[in-house]
Structure formats: C-alpha cells, structure tokens
Design an enzyme around this catalytic site. Structure first.
Site, short mmCIF file in Angstrom:
data_model
loop_
_atom_site.label_atom_id
_atom_site.label_comp_id
_atom_site.label_asym_id
_atom_site.label_seq_id
_atom_site.Cartn_x
_atom_site.Cartn_y
_atom_site.Cartn_z
N GLN A 122 0.85 -1.40 0.39
CA GLN A 122 0.38 0.11 0.07
C GLN A 122 0.60 1.27 0.21
OE1 GLN A 122 -2.76 -1.39 3.29
NE2 GLN A 122 -4.30 -0.34 2.14
N CYS A 182 -11.04 -0.02 3.33
CA CYS A 182 -9.54 -0.57 3.44
C CYS A 182 -8.72 1.22 2.72
CB CYS A 182 -9.00 -1.52 1.58
SG CYS A 182 -7.74 -1.72 1.27
N LEU A 183 -7.66 1.21 3.81
CA LEU A 183 -7.34 2.39 3.09
C LEU A 183 -7.37 3.00 1.71
CD1 LEU A 183 -4.44 3.04 6.39
CD2 LEU A 183 -7.18 4.15 5.69
NI NI Z 1 -6.75 -3.22 3.23
#
Ligand code: NI
Length: 193
Positions: free
Chosen positions: A54, A103-104
C-alpha cells in the site's frame, strides 16, 4: 520516519504478490525504516492495518494496530501494535463469518466479505523472532485482510454480494447498527478466556 502516500485501487502494485524477506534484509536499515514508515502512515491515516504494497513496496511486511475507540472501526477490539513479517495464515477450523470491511487503498467504499473465524498466524516480528498466535473474530479478519494485501488481493475480490457495497456515509446511515450488533456479539464470544 515519514508518512508515505497510500496507493489506491487500480495501481498495479496492489495486485502483486509481495516477496519474503531474508533475515539479513529484515535487519537492514531500509527494512527497519519501511516498518517505521508503515506504522506512522497507518496511524496518520487512521487505519487498523497497513501492508507494504500500500506504500508501493512489494515485500511481505504489514502492521496492525487497533486502539480503544478506533476512529474508523470503533467496534473492533483493541490489538496492540503488531509488525508481521513473512506471515503465513492457516485456518483453525471451517467456521467463517461475514465481516463488513473497508480499506485505506479503496477510498470511501465498504463491503461484506467472508473471513475465517479463527486463524493461526505464523510470522517474524521486526527483530526476526518467530511468533505463532491464534487470532479470532474481528481480529482474525484484520490479519486476513493484511495478508491478502501481501498476496495482491483486495477485500473487493472477496465480496460475494455486490449489493453489500456502500460508501462510508451510507454504511453509517443504513448498515452500521445491524453490523455493530453482530460485531459486538463476536467480541463477547471471544472475550471469554
Ligand atoms: Ni486494506
């Protein structure tokens, strides 16, 4: 330490399988800095967890932390800061549970996914020490979500019924109460020692 930009759905790095680290790599200043950055970025974004993909790094490192009254997920039971390196998950039994997740890397969307109710998590901490722990309930879901990231999988892929997709605002208005009731039931079930 620095807060790094979080990549969002559509970026190919979220679809890559992150690779294992060797013990030497884990001990390197680069890996230790990445771990610090993941912690700082997760906290700045108000996440319950963050995986290296991420922030654009394809190594198997993720961090998880949930405090009391978490800003995004107030119904989640607390999880002390946990750094997981080269994690491997194994279901403890066949029981699954429906969990509403966000989710970010997927801004303003939530959906309901099936998760294993209990998983055995084998991982190295940031010092290379091996841990084997059983995590249950919502906490098991959080670990599955982060390890999915390291495999290039997003919660979107696990939503069986697309009708469960909601924005955060509509979740608050129409779905929160029912989900929180189920979440609290799970929390009660697993708070008994
Ligand atoms: Ni996530």
């Amino acid at each position: 330490m620095s807060v790094r930009p979080i990549v969002t759905v559509g970026h190919p790095v979220l679809r890559e399988r992150a690779r294992e680290l060797t013990p030497d790599e884990l001990g390197s200043p680069e890996a230790q800095r990445l771990i610090d950055d993941l912690i700082e970025t997760m906290r700045a974004a108000g996440g319950a967890g963050l995986a290296a993909n991420q922030v654009g790094e394809t190594v198997r490192i993720a961090v998880v932390e949930v405090g009391e009254n978490h800003p995004r997920y107030p119904y989640k039971p607390p999880i002390p800061l946990t750094v997981i390196v080269n994690p491997v998950l194994e279901p403890v039994d066949d029981e699954t549970v429906e969990i509403n997740e966000g989710c970010l890397s997927v801004p303003d969307l939530r959906g309901t996914v099936d998760r294993q109710l209990a998983v055995r998590v084998r991982y190295l901490d940031r010092h290379g020490v091996e841990h084997v722990e059983v995590r249950r309930g919502l906490t098991a879901g959080t670990f599955q979500h982060e390890v999915d990231h390291l495999d290039g999988v997003l919660f979107l892929d696990r939503v069986r019924d697309p009708a469960t997709f909601t924005t955060w605002e509509q979740f608050e208005r129409h779905h929160r109460a029912a989900f929180v009731e189920r979440a609290e039931e799970l929390n009660r079930r697993f708070s008994r020692a």
